[in-house]
Every structure is written in structure tokens, then in C-alpha cells.
Write an enzyme that holds these catalytic residues in place. Structure first.
Site, PDB file in Angstrom:
ATOM      1  N   GLU A 121     -56.383 -27.146   1.215  1.00  0.00           N
ATOM      2  CA  GLU A 121     -55.497 -27.740   0.203  1.00  0.00           C
ATOM      3  C   GLU A 121     -54.274 -27.302  -0.053  1.00  0.00           C
ATOM      4  OE1 GLU A 121     -59.999 -27.860  -0.799  1.00  0.00           O
ATOM      5  OE2 GLU A 121     -58.766 -26.662   0.135  1.00  0.00           O
ATOM      6  N   TRP A 129     -72.402  -8.340 -12.640  1.00  0.00           N
ATOM      7  CA  TRP A 129     -71.537  -9.173 -11.335  1.00  0.00           C
ATOM      8  C   TRP A 129     -71.519  -8.167 -10.247  1.00  0.00           C
ATOM      9  CZ3 TRP A 129     -71.491 -13.957 -10.916  1.00  0.00           C
ATOM     10  CH2 TRP A 129     -71.580 -14.835 -12.332  1.00  0.00           C
ATOM     11  N   THR A 185     -61.327 -30.108   5.014  1.00  0.00           N
ATOM     12  CA  THR A 185     -61.715 -28.907   5.102  1.00  0.00           C
ATOM     13  C   THR A 185     -62.795 -28.521   6.171  1.00  0.00           C
ATOM     14  OG1 THR A 185     -63.371 -29.517   3.302  1.00  0.00           O
ATOM     15  CG2 THR A 185     -61.181 -29.213   2.658  1.00  0.00           C
ATOM     16  N   LYS A 202     -74.917 -12.152  -9.360  1.00  0.00           N
ATOM     17  CA  LYS A 202     -75.448 -11.541 -10.476  1.00  0.00           C
ATOM     18  C   LYS A 202     -76.725 -10.979 -10.594  1.00  0.00           C
ATOM     19  CE  LYS A 202     -74.588 -12.606 -15.367  1.00  0.00           C
ATOM     20  NZ  LYS A 202     -74.080 -13.756 -16.366  1.00  0.00           N
TER      21      LYS A 202
END
Length: 527
Positions: A335, A427, A189, A422
């Protein structure tokens, strides 16, 4: 029954598409030099290399070959020759820092390291590569050097890459790897959220990924195409494009590690490139170079593939007007072996539909973002080449993305779950703000991150790159805030919009929000 192995790609290169070619372009923009090799010649070289690696260094199953090289013919040869022997390729991101570079290159312990000797003189990475190779040699790792004509001489205990091929040209590789689930590659990654993670990729997964990428819903490549993959081979095999080209017969144009925008444009024009792939920042720079008159518009280019980060609307429009090409944006992860969805109609807004063999699903619902009728959910994906899922067959891999899926099956990414802000118990989705900022005609790129706040805990701060220098007295921050106010509730609006020359990016061209957070925290006392 014939197992699904990468040997089939060599067979197609040799027998189905022998006249397709690989072109390696070297030199600066004002002195481009090209070397050519047909797929037939390339397949012979790959088989000879496999024989040389097995006979000379006894390479075989369970072994690993670490590769330190840019996008060139030799790197491509290694991607297919090494797996023929049952061993696996570990291509390393050359732009990583010393400790991470060393860790990935040495784990798992390689039987050999193949290094382009040109890297030793590279101004940015040369010293780190030199130290790494010396470190590996001192621990008994065999060194194989790719040395171009007139290049740096190799050390006495170093094996010549080209000699492995020349000594075995004409020898066919008749063996069939029986286990299609044998590992062929190690993928890493990009490490945007921490240390890079590593995954083994089997022959079966690699071949199925090629077949899926070759469909019209994905790359749509054919033997009529000439492909320039600017995504580095050390990142998910250059988004899988080199192997997909080998399968479909599309010719490959490989330009090394020099991403000078005028040079890229000239390579595309000189080699009649029809499809090119890179992250959005590369395409912004290429379009700007052409607009400045540093290069001409490539006449054969029909489509640009892009991914790795969201595509700003301004860059999408520049590609269409300046390059005269269509645009396909792709979403994926290491992935999922990259490029798991494609979108061509609205590439600046959606991630698109999944390619064949990939399934998407939304798990649970999360807090609704502004202006959405349906609450988004946590994105899950599964398929035969989803390598992030190491549990039972058919299990879902949770990507960490917050997304919605339209009635027609198109995916729209709303944000990374870890990036949500947040504020005062509510949110806020930074990606939504970033995307809308990029619809402003003056904005090239934008990033929104959380900064700590004594009352609201977290508040959004925006960093913006402009097309032009603001004029004296111009209230550009106020104009951008007003632009956002038309789309979002007041408490979503960033407390501060910072104009910057550029945004930090990772070694594979993705936005580096970790670095941006550090910058923001360091400036907190000054703001």
C-alpha cells in the site's frame, strides 16, 4: 507542462544513460550464461514493443496485460512498454496456489497474457501455469509467448513476443500520455492475512516513487552501481528497484527465479554487483553457502538492501563479516509501494527514517510494551504514492503496525496490531520477543505466536531456527528462556520454545504466521 509519466524513464535511458546495461543471467551455478543489452538498445526495444502491442492486438487505454515471468529483460521491457500505450501491467506471483493465481491473473480481465514458455517446464509451477494459460486462451485472451532460442515451440494461435519487437525496431514512440493519473500497474499484497488485495498504481505515483527512491536517504543508486534485484518483479515491481535503476542509470543484473544461494553469490561476483536486494532469509543462505566454500565472497558488493521481514542480528553480522557489505533495511507495504523507510546504523533494531515525500504519524497510544518509556501508537502513513489510501487527498493510511518514533524521526516497529497476544488481560508483543531471541548467538530466526490457553485465554509459543544442531543433552530451550528472562517480565516468557529446521514463509519470502498457527493448534494435543 509535461505530465509525470513513465515515458520519461525511457528518455533518460536513451539519452542520459545509454551505455548502462541490463544483464540477464541464466543457467545453474556451475554454468552461468549472460546476455547483455545497453539501456539505449533496451529503450529502442521498449518503444518497438509498445508499437507492436498497439498495432497487433490493439492494446490501449483501460486494457490490462497479465505477465507470467521471473526477473528478466523481457519482464523489464513490459514494465515500461505496456504503460506507454495507456494500458496497465498485472504481474502475477508465480508461486501462488491455483485458485488465487487464476483469480489475480484474470481480474481485471486482460486483453493479453504474456508468458515465458520456460515456465511450462518448471518443476514447481509449470503445471499450474500451463493450466492457467489454457484457461485464459479458451476465454479469448490473446497469448503472447516469450520463447528463448531452442525453447518450447508456441501454440499456433500464440503471438511471438520477439516478433512484436523485431517488426517495429526503429519506430520512435512520439506520443505523450496526457493523463499522469492513468493507471500503469496493478499491485497485489502478499496475502499474509487473507486473500491478496489489489491496487492500481498511476504513472504519477510510480514516477514520484522513483524520484524518492533515488535519493541518498533511500537507495542512493547512481550510474556507477550494478544492481541485483532478487525481490520478484511480481511483488511491487521488485521493490521499485528496476524503475529506480532506469531513472538513475544504475545497471541491472537479472537472475530469473533460481535463488540457489551459491548461484546468487557467483552471479554477484561474475557481474561485479555493487548493490543487491532480497529478504533476510536469502542473505542467511548466501552467507552460509560462502562460509561452506561453495562460492567466493563477491568483491564489488558495497551494500545489501533487505526487507519484507525483520532482520535478525545474527544475519546482519553475517552479511557484514561474510559479504563485507553494508546493510540497509527497509520497511514498507504494498500500500506504500514498498521501501518507505531506510535504516543503516541499526538495521536489526529499527526501520529507519521515512524517504522523501512519505510522512509518518502515531495515532493514539496502546498498551506499553516491556522496557519502553513511551507507549507506542498505531502507525499511520501518507504521501503521493501511498496507494492504500483511496479516500480524500491528504488522508492517512493506517498500516496495522504498533510502533514508536524516536526524537530523530526514526521508526521502530513493535508489532502488528493483529499479532499482539492478550494473556490474562495483559498485552504481549511477539515481535519484541522474536527480536530478542535473535540476539542469542545460536539463533538464526524466531517466530512467536499465540496459542489458546484454558486459564489465560492466550499464551505465547516460540518457534526457533538454530545455527547448529543442539548437542546431546544440551538444554537449549532453557538457555533461550533464560536469555529472554533478562529482558522481559516473567509472564511474557513463552510457555514453550520449539526448535525447528525452518519457519514457513509466504510466496514472497515473508514469515507465514497463519501456517505457524495451524501447526501450533494441530500440535496442541501433543504438547
Amino acid at each position: 507542462m509535461l505530465p509525470l509519466t513513465l515515458h520519461h524513464l525511457l528518455w533518460r535511458m536513451l539519452t542520459v544513460h545509454p551505455t548502462s546495461e541490463v544483464v540477464t543471467v541464466t543457467g545453474p551455478a556451475n554454468d552461468l550464461r549472460s546476455t547483455r543489452c545497453t539501456y539505449e538498445q533496451l529503450a529502442w526495444r521498449m518503444e518497438a514493443l509498445a508499437h507492436g502491442l498497439r498495432d497487433e492486438i490493439e492494446l490501449g487505454p483501460d486494457d490490462t496485460v497479465t505477465v507470467l515471468d521471473w526477473n528478466d529483460q523481457q519482464h523489464l521491457e513490459l514494465l515500461l512498454a505496456v504503460p506507454l500505450t495507456g494500458a496497465k501491467v498485472n504481474s502475477i506471483n508465480l508461486r501462488l496456489g491455483g485458485e488465487t493465481l487464476s483469480h489475480l491473473a484474470r481480474n481485471p480481465r486482460p486483453k493479453a497474457v504474456v508468458v515465458s514458455s520456460d515456465l511450462f517446464d518448471h518443476p514447481a509451477v509449470g503445471s499450474a501455469i500451463q493450466a492457467l494459460v489454457e484457461e485464459m486462451r479458451s476465454t479469448g485472451v490473446i497469448t503472447v509467448a516469450i520463447t528463448p532460442p531452442g525453447g518450447r515451440p508456441t501454440a499456433p494461435d500464440t503471438i511471438s513476443y520477439e516478433s512484436l519487437i523485431q517488426a517495429n525496431l526503429g519506430r520512435r514512440w512520439e506520443e505523450v500520455l496526457e493523463d499522469e493519473n492513468a493507471p500503469a500497474f496493478i499491485f497485489h499484497t502478499s496475502g499474509t492475512t487473507g486473500l491478496p488485495k489489489s491496487y492500481e498504481v498511476t504513472h504519477r505515483a510510480a514516477v514520484l516513487h522513483c524520484l524518492s527512491q533515488a535519493t541518498v536517504e533511500a537507495t542512493g543508486l547512481s550510474s556507477r552501481d550494478r544492481v541485483l534485484p532478487l525481490a520478484p518483479f511480481f511483488h511491487v515491481n521488485g521493490w521499485g528497484l528496476p524503475l529506480t535503476a532506469a531513472l538513475t542509470g544504475a545497471s541491472l543484473v537479472l537472475s530469473g527465479g533460481d535463488l540457489n544461494p551459491a548461484r546468487i553469490a557467483k552471479v554477484m561476483q561474475q557481474e561485479n554487483v555493487t548493490v543487491a536486494a532480497a529478504v533476510p532469509t536469502v542473505w542467511f543462505d548466501v552467507c552460509a553457502a560462502i562460509e561452506r566454500g561453495e562460492a567466493t565472497r563477491p568483491s564489488a558488493l558495497r551494500e545489501v538492501l533487505t526487507g519484507g521481514s525483520p532482520l535478525p542480528e545474527s544475519v546482519w553480522k553475517s552479511i557484514r563479516s561474510t559479504l563485507g557489505a553494508g546493510v540497509a533495511t527497509a520497511w514498507g507495504m504494498t500500500e506504500t509501494m514498498a521501501c518507505s523507510t531506510y535504516e543503516r546504523e541499526r538495521p536489526h533494531e529499527r526501520a529507519g527514517k521515512p524517504i522523501p515525500l512519505v510522512e509518518l504519524d502515531l495515532q493514539e497510544t496502546v498498551a506499553s510494551t516491556a522496557g519502553l518509556d513511551t507507549p507506542p501508537g498505531r502507525l499511520r502513513v501518507r504521501g503521493p504514492f501511498v496507494i492504500g489510501n483511496t479516500t480524500e487527498p491528504g488522508a492517512w493510511f493506517t498500516t496495522g503496525d504498533i510502533a514508536t518514533i524516536d526524537e530523530d524521526g526514526s521508526l521502530t516497529l513493535r508489532d502488528r496490531e493483529n499479532d499482539l497476544i492478550k494473556s490474562g488481560g495483559e498485552w504481549i508483543a511477539p515481535a519484541e520477543i522474536e527480536q530478542h531471541l535473535c540476539t542469542h548467538p545460536d539463533v538464526v530466526a524466531a517466530a512467536v505466536i499465540p496459542v489458546s490457553h484454558p486459564k489465560w485465554i492466550e499464551r505465547p509459543r516460540a518457534f526457533v531456527v538454530l545455527h547448529r544442531e543442539p548437542e546431546f543433552g544440551e538444554l537449549i530451550e532453557e538457555a533461550l528462556t533464560a536469555h529472554l528472562a533478562h529482558a522481559f517480565p516473567r509472564w511474557w516468557l513463552p510457555d514453550q520454545i520449539v526448535i525447528v529446521d525452518e519457519l514457513p514463509i509466504t510466496a514472497v519470502g515473508k514469515l507465514d504466521k497463519r501456517s505457524l498457527r495451524k501447526i501450533a493448534e494441530s500440535q496442541k494435543e501433543k504438547v
